[in-house]
Design an enzyme around this catalytic site. Sequence first.
Site, short mmCIF file in Angstrom:
data_model
loop_
_atom_site.label_atom_id
_atom_site.label_comp_id
_atom_site.label_asym_id
_atom_site.label_seq_id
_atom_site.Cartn_x
_atom_site.Cartn_y
_atom_site.Cartn_z
N TYR A 190 -14.43 5.33 9.45
CA TYR A 190 -14.90 4.01 9.88
C TYR A 190 -16.02 4.18 10.90
O TYR A 190 -16.69 5.21 10.90
CB TYR A 190 -13.72 3.17 10.40
N ARG A 243 -24.82 -8.48 7.05
CA ARG A 243 -24.86 -8.08 8.46
C ARG A 243 -23.87 -6.95 8.68
O ARG A 243 -22.79 -7.13 9.24
CB ARG A 243 -24.51 -9.28 9.36
N LYS A 261 -12.25 -0.57 5.75
CA LYS A 261 -11.28 -1.48 6.36
C LYS A 261 -9.93 -1.38 5.67
O LYS A 261 -8.87 -1.36 6.32
CB LYS A 261 -11.80 -2.92 6.26
N GLU A 333 -15.83 -10.16 5.85
CA GLU A 333 -16.30 -9.03 6.66
C GLU A 333 -17.82 -8.92 6.62
O GLU A 333 -18.43 -8.88 5.54
CB GLU A 333 -15.68 -7.73 6.14
N ASP A 334 -18.44 -8.91 7.79
CA ASP A 334 -19.88 -8.67 7.94
C ASP A 334 -20.75 -9.63 7.16
O ASP A 334 -21.75 -9.25 6.55
CB ASP A 334 -20.20 -7.22 7.58
N ASP A 356 -12.72 -10.98 10.50
CA ASP A 356 -12.48 -9.95 11.51
C ASP A 356 -13.56 -9.96 12.58
O ASP A 356 -13.28 -9.68 13.75
CB ASP A 356 -12.41 -8.58 10.84
N ASP A 357 -14.79 -10.28 12.20
CA ASP A 357 -15.88 -10.29 13.18
C ASP A 357 -15.70 -11.39 14.22
O ASP A 357 -16.05 -11.22 15.38
CB ASP A 357 -17.23 -10.45 12.47
N ASN A 498 -21.58 -2.12 17.82
CA ASN A 498 -21.47 -0.93 16.98
C ASN A 498 -22.74 -0.75 16.16
O ASN A 498 -23.46 -1.71 15.89
CB ASN A 498 -20.28 -1.08 16.01
#
Length: 642
Positions: A190, A243, A261, A333-334, A356-357, A498
């Site tokens: 990850y 993203r 993930k 996600e993203d 999650d973000d 990150n």
Amino acid sequence: MIAADGNYGGYHLSGGLSLPSKDTLDPIINVIPILPSSITIRSNKQVRRLIELLNCREKMESTLEMMKDGEATVGGGVEDVYGEDRATEDQLVTPWTVSVASGYTLLRDPRHNKGLAFTERERDSHYLRGLLPPAVSTQALQEKKLMQSIRNYEVPLHKYVAMMELEERNERLFYKLLIDNVEELLPVVYTPTVGEACQKYGSIFKRPQGLYISLKEKGKILEVLKNWPERSIQVIVVTDGERILGLGDLGCQGMGIPVGKLALYTALGGVRPSACLPITIDVGTNNQKLLDDEFYIGLKQKRTTGKEYYDLLEEFMSAVKQNYGEKVLVQFEDFANHNAFELLAKYKNTHLVFNDDIQGTASVVLAGLVASLKLLGGNLADHTFLFLGAGEAGTGIAELIALEISTKTNLPIEETRKKVWLVDSKGLIVSSRKESLQHFKQPWAHEHEPLTTLLDAVKAIKPSVLIGTSGVGQTFTKDVIEAMAANNERPLIMALSNPTSQAECTAEQAYTWTEGRAIFSSGSPFDPYEYNGKLFIPGQANNAYIFPGLGFGLVISGAIRVHDEMLLAASEALANQVTQEHYYKGMIYPPLTNIRKISANIAAKVAEKAYELGLATRLPRPADLLKYAESCMYTPNYRTYR
């Protein structure tokens, strides 16, 4: 039709052998979803194997019927077809997908392959003689050998590729390595290494690890979902690649994120790997470098937006519920800010969805803040919070902080939001800017004179907590950190962006510029740092602390919606795992070496909250939710085959 060297329902008969009657074989053929589509019969021993399979027919058919109806359950070995849960560790397993004709296929089935660890009896029973060297190994010895091999690689991306190749040939050994060496291998599978892997995904791509749904599949998404071999899916992680971490639009190559993930859902949270499905929605990319790359694996067109984009997502969400039922968790996600908030708001009341973000990051940061109170003193309401970055992560964390303060003080959330300030690319978010702000920033527009720089905001607001979610590295300058140190005896600095290169500051900078007084945490890992003879261990506000346990709690309780109170419960469960020994080292998160225990505790608290809110469907409620969670957790130890 039976002939000396003919076929019968896909089963090949070698000369001189007799098969059971058609009436006997037909029921076996009817459970083809579990058996191979073609089995070559070469001995009467294999005929006896078919009879053994027939004896298991009723249980298998029952399981399949439940899967088709979306009723397959998870609970300490219940309907554990592949022998994945802790509760079934000692039970014999039949590797159903393996041809009884040759073990060659078994060695290429990652779910059942054990390599040299097949016992002598298993080598006889599953036709492996001659296909393996004579040595018989153990899983522990295999693990030792592979860890030595991985440590020999100097380039992190090479370690990532080696781990992914291991997952493709021996699933249990992959998870065994990851679970037993989590602190060493988590940065490999990850963040930060997964970011580089996504950037180069087209070059390292060898075989698909999930589903790719592009604009070409519009109108056929349900058919695409049915192409996935597993039917009892419980967790989906989906991205559109716009993203990826702090790296921007990586299009179809963002698949590395859902894959990574879900590996953590299994290794850290205990969700069965057979129940996980990574998906990438490909609507194009605005990354010209990728569009010009001959090895790019996605659609070579600019991103589709607006109605066509949302229609595709609507078809996807409807197909997911139709194919997998009400209780499948979909983790966004993203996605870019403008889509992430829209999708979460649209589907949170009709589907089991989680971003999650926005929510996962908020929950893990809140846990760190709650834990840090032992070092800072006071309650959350006694502190002032300043964010650099007002996107998904920043506003998500801010909202959960305000909600927690509201819950503890009984003040309206509109009042508790005033303890939280945000700085975006144009400066401090204040009421005079409200008309021009995006809707998700507007609740944070407080009364104050306009300020254009972070340093000015730190000096004026005098926060006790500084949180970076900007995605821009080195934005917590020496002047900013020193201003925080001037205002606070123990300033809390959280550089969360990150990968490591995008962190707002390093651990060394935070400790040095505050003369060792800072409490520091980051999104990606930093090495321990010694200052004036004292060793500081930087905390890592890694979402991996929260989302695996949260998701697992939703699965084992059969929850049908995600509620904010579940996020608060997860945060408090994580904060409670920090001990006095950890505090002495400046840590506000427990070591990742204990992550399976941490995840089980989080899952139990989330499940408890689901039952309290009336959102759980797994009835009756288990008497001991922690023990129940532990019994349901996936374990990677090799099973013994019949």
